[in-house]
Design a protein around this motif. Structure first.
Motif, PDB file in Angstrom:
ATOM      1  N   ARG A   3       0.810  -1.213   0.000  1.00 48.65           N
ATOM      2  CA  ARG A   3       0.000   0.000   0.000  1.00 48.65           C
ATOM      3  C   ARG A   3       0.845   1.265   0.000  1.00 48.65           C
ATOM      4  O   ARG A   3       0.305   2.363  -0.101  1.00 48.65           O
ATOM      5  CB  ARG A   3      -0.936  -0.006   1.214  1.00 48.65           C
ATOM      6  N   GLU A  91       3.969   8.577 -10.750  1.00 49.28           N
ATOM      7  CA  GLU A  91       2.621   8.995 -11.123  1.00 49.28           C
ATOM      8  C   GLU A  91       1.677   7.806 -11.247  1.00 49.28           C
ATOM      9  O   GLU A  91       0.502   7.895 -10.852  1.00 49.28           O
ATOM     10  CB  GLU A  91       2.665   9.799 -12.420  1.00 49.28           C
ATOM     11  N   GLU A  92       2.159   6.694 -11.769  1.00 45.66           N
ATOM     12  CA  GLU A  92       1.319   5.500 -11.898  1.00 45.66           C
ATOM     13  C   GLU A  92       0.975   4.919 -10.531  1.00 45.66           C
ATOM     14  O   GLU A  92      -0.166   4.477 -10.299  1.00 45.66           O
ATOM     15  CB  GLU A  92       2.010   4.444 -12.762  1.00 45.66           C
ATOM     16  N   LEU A  93       1.929   4.921  -9.624  1.00 49.98           N
ATOM     17  CA  LEU A  93       1.650   4.445  -8.262  1.00 49.98           C
ATOM     18  C   LEU A  93       0.559   5.289  -7.611  1.00 49.98           C
ATOM     19  O   LEU A  93      -0.370   4.753  -6.986  1.00 49.98           O
ATOM     20  CB  LEU A  93       2.925   4.501  -7.418  1.00 49.98           C
ATOM     21  N   HIS A  95      -1.706   7.035  -9.147  1.00 51.17           N
ATOM     22  CA  HIS A  95      -2.939   6.734  -9.883  1.00 51.17           C
ATOM     23  C   HIS A  95      -3.599   5.461  -9.357  1.00 51.17           C
ATOM     24  O   HIS A  95      -4.839   5.365  -9.296  1.00 51.17           O
ATOM     25  CB  HIS A  95      -2.625   6.592 -11.378  1.00 51.17           C
ATOM     26  N   GLN A  96      -2.778   4.493  -8.949  1.00 55.45           N
ATOM     27  CA  GLN A  96      -3.289   3.230  -8.431  1.00 55.45           C
ATOM     28  C   GLN A  96      -3.693   3.309  -6.954  1.00 55.45           C
ATOM     29  O   GLN A  96      -4.152   2.331  -6.375  1.00 55.45           O
ATOM     30  CB  GLN A  96      -2.251   2.121  -8.614  1.00 55.45           C
ATOM     31  N   GLY A  97      -3.514   4.486  -6.348  1.00 54.73           N
ATOM     32  CA  GLY A  97      -3.892   4.656  -4.954  1.00 54.73           C
ATOM     33  C   GLY A  97      -2.856   4.165  -3.964  1.00 54.73           C
ATOM     34  O   GLY A  97      -3.159   3.977  -2.778  1.00 54.73           O
ATOM     35  N   ILE A  98      -1.634   3.968  -4.426  1.00 52.49           N
ATOM     36  CA  ILE A  98      -0.540   3.524  -3.555  1.00 52.49           C
ATOM     37  C   ILE A  98       0.155   4.758  -2.976  1.00 52.49           C
ATOM     38  O   ILE A  98       0.496   5.691  -3.707  1.00 52.49           O
ATOM     39  CB  ILE A  98       0.458   2.649  -4.338  1.00 52.49           C
ATOM     40  N   THR A 100       2.990   7.190  -1.499  1.00 52.79           N
ATOM     41  CA  THR A 100       4.390   7.387  -1.885  1.00 52.79           C
ATOM     42  C   THR A 100       5.066   8.371  -0.940  1.00 52.79           C
ATOM     43  O   THR A 100       4.454   9.345  -0.490  1.00 52.79           O
ATOM     44  CB  THR A 100       4.512   7.935  -3.319  1.00 52.79           C
ATOM     45  N   LEU A 194       6.812  -1.854 -11.124  1.00 50.71           N
ATOM     46  CA  LEU A 194       5.395  -2.233 -11.048  1.00 50.71           C
ATOM     47  C   LEU A 194       5.218  -3.737 -11.212  1.00 50.71           C
ATOM     48  O   LEU A 194       4.400  -4.366 -10.525  1.00 50.71           O
ATOM     49  CB  LEU A 194       4.592  -1.472 -12.095  1.00 50.71           C
ATOM     50  N   ALA A 198       3.693  -6.382  -8.362  1.00 52.27           N
ATOM     51  CA  ALA A 198       2.634  -7.354  -8.656  1.00 52.27           C
ATOM     52  C   ALA A 198       3.056  -8.749  -8.207  1.00 52.27           C
ATOM     53  O   ALA A 198       2.252  -9.518  -7.649  1.00 52.27           O
ATOM     54  CB  ALA A 198       2.321  -7.341 -10.154  1.00 52.27           C
ATOM     55  N   ASN A 201       2.774  -8.920  -4.403  1.00 55.42           N
ATOM     56  CA  ASN A 201       1.375  -9.037  -3.995  1.00 55.42           C
ATOM     57  C   ASN A 201       0.839 -10.439  -4.219  1.00 55.42           C
ATOM     58  O   ASN A 201       0.068 -10.965  -3.404  1.00 55.42           O
ATOM     59  CB  ASN A 201       0.529  -8.019  -4.757  1.00 55.42           C
TER      60      ASN A 201
END
Length: 206
Positions: A3, A91-93, A95-98, A100, A194, A198, A201
């Motif tokens: 998270r 930015e992608e993290l 966007h995914q709600g992670i 930082t 990323l 994955a 996870n």
């Protein structure tokens, strides 16, 4: 489930080695110390200002050296480059709600100036002068987890030095080494982060 991602800054998000070498040698002139060679600095790159003082500037205080670093930001800034894919990955993290955060042994004010210059935005930036003990102590990692509202199990530290990996271990947080550094996991560059997350996870769900 991951998270939160806690990034080291120098060598991970930005390539600042030459900039820091210029700055630390300017400091050596300012404080009447001997010049510092590239090989000497390579051995300690990423360490705290406290260790800079102990090794290079024993007659100065940490506050004096940090203040000099901040006032001479331009010397550092002209040789700071964004690491490939750093901005897009952060930015992608987000966007995914992670969550930082940046955890760096660089002083907090200077770190924020550097990150603003390369336009990398994270939820929090914690500098080595903003905790009791800089890396390899656990302080920054613990504080970042608290600020992001996550447990140690749900965070990962991304770093390129033993200071990062040891700080993560001290806080009970998993680590991913980059640029040849081995943590609990390792990646060649941020472009594969990323994919590695994955994988982690998936392992956690087994």
């Amino acid at each position: 489930m991951i998270r939160a991602i806690l990034f080291d800054m120098d060598g991970v998000l930005v390539d600042s080695f030459d900039g820091w070498l210029d700055l630390i040698n300017a400091a050596a002139i300012h404080f009447n110390r001997s010049a510092i060679s590239r090989d000497e600095f390579l051995k300690v790159y990423g360490q705290s200002t406290q260790l800079d003082v102990e090794i290079f500037f024993p007659d100065q205080s940490v506050e004096e050296v940090d203040a000099y670093y901040e006032t001479q930001f331009g010397l550092l800034a002209q040789n700071v480059k964004l690491m490939p894919e750093a901005k897009s990955v952060v930015e992608e993290l987000i966007h995914q709600g992670i969550g930082t955060a940046v955890i760096t042994n660089t002083g907090g004010g200077l770190a924020r100036n550097i990150l603003n210059q390369v336009d990398v935005r994270t939820s929090h930036v914690i500098g080595g002068d903003e905790v009791t003990h800089a890396k390899p102590a656990a302080d920054m990692v613990i504080l970042a987890c608290e600020l992001l509202g996550v447990s140690a199990r749900d965070a990962v530290v991304i770093g390129d030095s033993r200071f990062d990996i040891e700080a993560a271990a001290a806080a009970g947080v998993r680590s991913i080494g980059v640029n040849g550094i081995q943590g609990d996991y390792s990646i060649e560059d941020l472009g594969t982060l990323l994919e590695k997350l994955a994988q982690i996870n998936e392992e956690d769900l087994r």
